[in-house]
Enzyme design. Sequence first.
Site, PDB file in Angstrom:
ATOM      1  NE  ARG A   1       0.377  12.123   7.305  1.00 13.65           N
ATOM      2  CZ  ARG A   1       0.523  13.411   7.569  1.00 13.65           C
ATOM      3  NH1 ARG A   1      -0.544  14.114   7.888  1.00 13.65           N
ATOM      4  NH2 ARG A   1       1.697  13.984   7.509  1.00 13.65           N
TER       5      ARG A   1
ATOM      6  CG  ASP B   1       7.520  20.385   9.883  1.00 13.72           C
ATOM      7  OD1 ASP B   1       6.787  19.409  10.106  1.00 13.72           O
ATOM      8  OD2 ASP B   1       8.713  20.425  10.201  1.00 13.72           O
ATOM      9  CG  LEU B   2      10.083  17.564   7.913  1.00 14.94           C
ATOM     10  CD1 LEU B   2      10.383  16.127   8.327  1.00 14.94           C
ATOM     11  CD2 LEU B   2      11.349  18.421   8.035  1.00 14.94           C
TER      12      LEU B   2
ATOM     13  NE  ARG C   1      -7.370   4.387   5.726  1.00 10.59           N
ATOM     14  CZ  ARG C   1      -6.817   5.485   6.209  1.00 10.59           C
ATOM     15  NH1 ARG C   1      -7.187   5.940   7.390  1.00 10.59           N
ATOM     16  NH2 ARG C   1      -5.886   6.138   5.530  1.00 10.59           N
TER      17      ARG C   1
ATOM     18  NE  ARG D   1       0.930  10.766  10.426  1.00 10.55           N
ATOM     19  CZ  ARG D   1       0.334   9.777   9.744  1.00 10.55           C
ATOM     20  NH1 ARG D   1      -0.818   9.315  10.172  1.00 10.55           N
ATOM     21  NH2 ARG D   1       0.837   9.338   8.612  1.00 10.55           N
ATOM     22  N   PRO D   2       2.389  16.500  11.453  1.00  9.50           N
ATOM     23  CG  PRO D   2       4.499  17.105  12.221  1.00  9.50           C
ATOM     24  CD  PRO D   2       3.403  16.123  12.446  1.00  9.50           C
TER      25      PRO D   2
ATOM     26  CE  LYS E   1      -1.730   1.490   4.066  1.00  9.27           C
ATOM     27  NZ  LYS E   1      -1.383   2.881   4.410  1.00  9.27           N
ATOM     28  CG  ASN E   2       2.284   2.680   3.483  1.00  8.92           C
ATOM     29  OD1 ASN E   2       1.129   3.005   3.202  1.00  8.92           O
ATOM     30  ND2 ASN E   2       2.663   2.450   4.729  1.00  8.92           N
TER      31      ASN E   2
ATOM     32  CB  CYS F   1      -3.874  11.216  12.275  1.00  9.84           C
ATOM     33  SG  CYS F   1      -3.345   9.549  11.979  1.00  9.84           S
TER      34      CYS F   1
ATOM     35  CG  ASP G   1       3.309   1.633   9.492  1.00  9.23           C
ATOM     36  OD1 ASP G   1       3.469   1.853   8.286  1.00  9.23           O
ATOM     37  OD2 ASP G   1       3.026   2.527  10.316  1.00  9.23           O
TER      38      ASP G   1
ATOM     39  CB  ILE H   1       7.863   6.792  14.315  1.00  9.83           C
ATOM     40  CG1 ILE H   1       9.134   5.963  14.126  1.00  9.83           C
ATOM     41  CG2 ILE H   1       7.444   7.503  13.031  1.00  9.83           C
ATOM     42  CD1 ILE H   1      10.296   6.663  13.523  1.00  9.83           C
TER      43      ILE H   1
HETATM   44  C1  EPZ Z   1       4.320   7.011   6.197  1.00 11.01           C
HETATM   45  O1  EPZ Z   1       3.536   8.068   6.725  1.00 11.01           O
HETATM   46  C2  EPZ Z   1       3.395   5.814   6.140  1.00 11.01           C
HETATM   47  N1  EPZ Z   1       2.272   6.109   5.256  1.00 11.01           N
HETATM   48  C3  EPZ Z   1       2.886   5.487   7.543  1.00 11.01           C
HETATM   49  O2  EPZ Z   1       2.092   4.294   7.441  1.00 11.01           O
HETATM   50  C4  EPZ Z   1       4.085   5.204   8.436  1.00 11.01           C
HETATM   51  O3  EPZ Z   1       3.632   4.966   9.758  1.00 11.01           O
HETATM   52  C5  EPZ Z   1       5.034   6.416   8.418  1.00 11.01           C
HETATM   53  O4  EPZ Z   1       5.419   6.717   7.065  1.00 11.01           O
HETATM   54  C6  EPZ Z   1       6.307   6.154   9.221  1.00 11.01           C
HETATM   55  O5  EPZ Z   1       6.975   5.035   8.691  1.00 11.01           O
HETATM   56  C7  EPZ Z   1       2.456   6.073   3.919  1.00 11.01           C
HETATM   57  O6  EPZ Z   1       3.544   5.820   3.430  1.00 11.01           O
HETATM   58  C8  EPZ Z   1       1.247   6.350   3.069  1.00 11.01           C
HETATM   59  P1  EPZ Z   1       6.368  10.307   8.174  1.00 11.01           P
HETATM   60  P2  EPZ Z   1       4.110   9.568   6.728  1.00 11.01           P
HETATM   61  O7  EPZ Z   1       6.258  11.603   7.481  1.00 11.01           O
HETATM   62  O8  EPZ Z   1       5.000   9.779   5.551  1.00 11.01           O
HETATM   63  C9  EPZ Z   1       7.112  13.460  11.523  1.00 11.01           C
HETATM   64  C10 EPZ Z   1       0.218   2.926   7.755  1.00 11.01           C
HETATM   65  O9  EPZ Z   1      -0.188   2.398   8.791  1.00 11.01           O
HETATM   66  N2  EPZ Z   1       6.899  14.457  10.459  1.00 11.01           N
HETATM   67  O10 EPZ Z   1       7.454   9.361   7.759  1.00 11.01           O
HETATM   68  O11 EPZ Z   1       2.974  10.495   6.929  1.00 11.01           O
HETATM   69  C11 EPZ Z   1       5.856  12.669  11.847  1.00 11.01           C
HETATM   70  O12 EPZ Z   1       5.065  13.358  12.792  1.00 11.01           O
HETATM   71  C12 EPZ Z   1       0.698   4.364   7.781  1.00 11.01           C
HETATM   72  O13 EPZ Z   1       0.315   2.339   6.640  1.00 11.01           O
HETATM   73  C13 EPZ Z   1       7.243  15.783  10.709  1.00 11.01           C
HETATM   74  O14 EPZ Z   1       7.705  16.130  11.796  1.00 11.01           O
HETATM   75  O15 EPZ Z   1       4.989   9.564   8.036  1.00 11.01           O
HETATM   76  C14 EPZ Z   1       6.414  11.386  12.403  1.00 11.01           C
HETATM   77  O16 EPZ Z   1       6.736  11.577  13.757  1.00 11.01           O
HETATM   78  C15 EPZ Z   1       0.426   5.049   9.116  1.00 11.01           C
HETATM   79  N3  EPZ Z   1       7.048  16.704   9.720  1.00 11.01           N
HETATM   80  C16 EPZ Z   1       7.704  11.187  11.609  1.00 11.01           C
HETATM   81  O17 EPZ Z   1       8.017  12.460  11.044  1.00 11.01           O
HETATM   82  C17 EPZ Z   1       6.568  16.352   8.487  1.00 11.01           C
HETATM   83  O18 EPZ Z   1       6.437  17.240   7.624  1.00 11.01           O
HETATM   84  C18 EPZ Z   1       7.561  10.172  10.484  1.00 11.01           C
HETATM   85  O19 EPZ Z   1       6.426  10.558   9.744  1.00 11.01           O
HETATM   86  C19 EPZ Z   1       6.239  14.997   8.245  1.00 11.01           C
HETATM   87  C20 EPZ Z   1       6.411  14.068   9.252  1.00 11.01           C
END
Ligand code: EPZ
Length: 421
Positions: A93, A125-126, A400, A122-123, A22-23, A117, A308, A330
């Site tokens: 998302r 900013d990056l 999902r 879930r910011p 999925k991801n 969520c 996950d 995370i």
């Molecule tokens: C991806 O979400 C996955 N989703 C998530 O899987 C997974 O849990 C996550 O990566 C971590 O591995 C998809 O790929 C569709 P992140 P993502 O940005 O990209 C912080 C599932 O169950 N962060 O890697 O949204 C954030 O808060 C889902 O299949 C910032 O600070 O996650 C977190 O603490 C749930 N600023 C960390 O980074 C940002 O701009 C990792 O989040 C973005 C994220």
Amino acid sequence: MEAFEIIGGTRLKGNVDISGSKNAALPILAAAILCEGDTVLHNIPNLDDIQSMLTLLQRLGVKHERLGGGSIRLRVEDELNCHAEYELVSKMRASICTLGPLLAKRKRAQVSMPGGCAIGYRPVDLHITGLTALGAESDLVNGDMMLKAKRLKGTEVFLGGAFGSSVTATANIVMAATLAEGRTIIESAACEPEISDLADFLTACGAQITGHGTPRITIEGVKTLTGAEHTVIADRIEAGTFMIAAAITNGELTLNRARLEHLIAVVDRLRRIGVIIERSEKGIAVSSSRRLDPVEITTQPFPGFPTDLQAQATALLCLADGNSVVTDKIFPDRFLHIPELNRMGANLRREGNTVIIQGVKRLIGAPVMASDLRASAALILAGLIAKGTTRMSRTYHIDRGYERIEEKLSAIGADIRRTDI
Ligand code: EPZ
């Protein structure tokens, strides 16, 4: 309301076909926005999130045709609409993965800020940091992220956040950089296999990307990308979930198409717990025949233990012979499964981003409520081993991210069915 009814106690035995990831599929589908001509994708899982992304792409002028057997053809037919609206983004998302492609190909993007969520803050900013570094102007108007750029220019981007790298922010910046002018270097990029799969697809379309799978990814911008054919990797989180299903039922499973190199940290922890895991010619063979040992688990960005699979591992450790500690670095609030597991007789105590698990002899079936995708998987795993019947409401969460999970589980011996309650 639909629910899963599970009667616990059977050892799972047999073969499981692991579906496409999925991801990996979600950002690759979004990447079709970048391409001229036809894109054909194989091994796309039949999931609600995939359908949500196809619906969003349809509204963005990307038409699709299901070819059967998990294959889909996509083609951009018009570039008029660049607005990913709240009603779709709030459902999923990962819609945010359209931001980079829309900006790069159409020079403008309007994507709703994702809402709240269940797994925590879930910011984004990056994502904004990376895209503005490439030259985008960014504004927040009525809850929508508005970005525009006459042209994107390659640069150095640091994508490390307080919680490590960001998977979808890395995907967005890689996709945007493929059509930027010049070289982009992303430092502290996500190393997940899903990012490598996206980069492999983009390379097949004519992108010039090196370093994917490492924290430094380099992209040389090109003028155009042409749609290509690509087969999406197997879902490592589904594979890890079924590994834990074999462990928690003291069963014996072969996970077809699963790739052990995508789960090294998970294999390390499960072996330490006492689970037997070996490569097989079809994928991964997993078995367990004794009470499991307690262990410490801390989630990290890849190649660390994936967040996950945190809830699923917690369910397994409820029955270990001693005390375990699981920490989620995370998503520090990803613990909605704890009260539900305690309803089934587990002994879990949360302290901040850590859960202390005192192993118990057995779990007892009970009515429980799913809160999010991976918490649902944890509750199903607990129901497989619990004494008596477990009824899990809100099945839409699991649909999902897991393709026909009750069919796959029934085929290897589980007593599970969908019912109305
Ligand atoms: C991806 O979400 C996955 N989703 C998530 O899987 C997974 O849990 C996550 O990566 C971590 O591995 C998809 O790929 C569709 P992140 P993502 O940005 O990209 C912080 C599932 O169950 N962060 O890697 O949204 C954030 O808060 C889902 O299949 C910032 O600070 O996650 C977190 O603490 C749930 N600023 C960390 O980074 C940002 O701009 C990792 O989040 C973005 C994220």
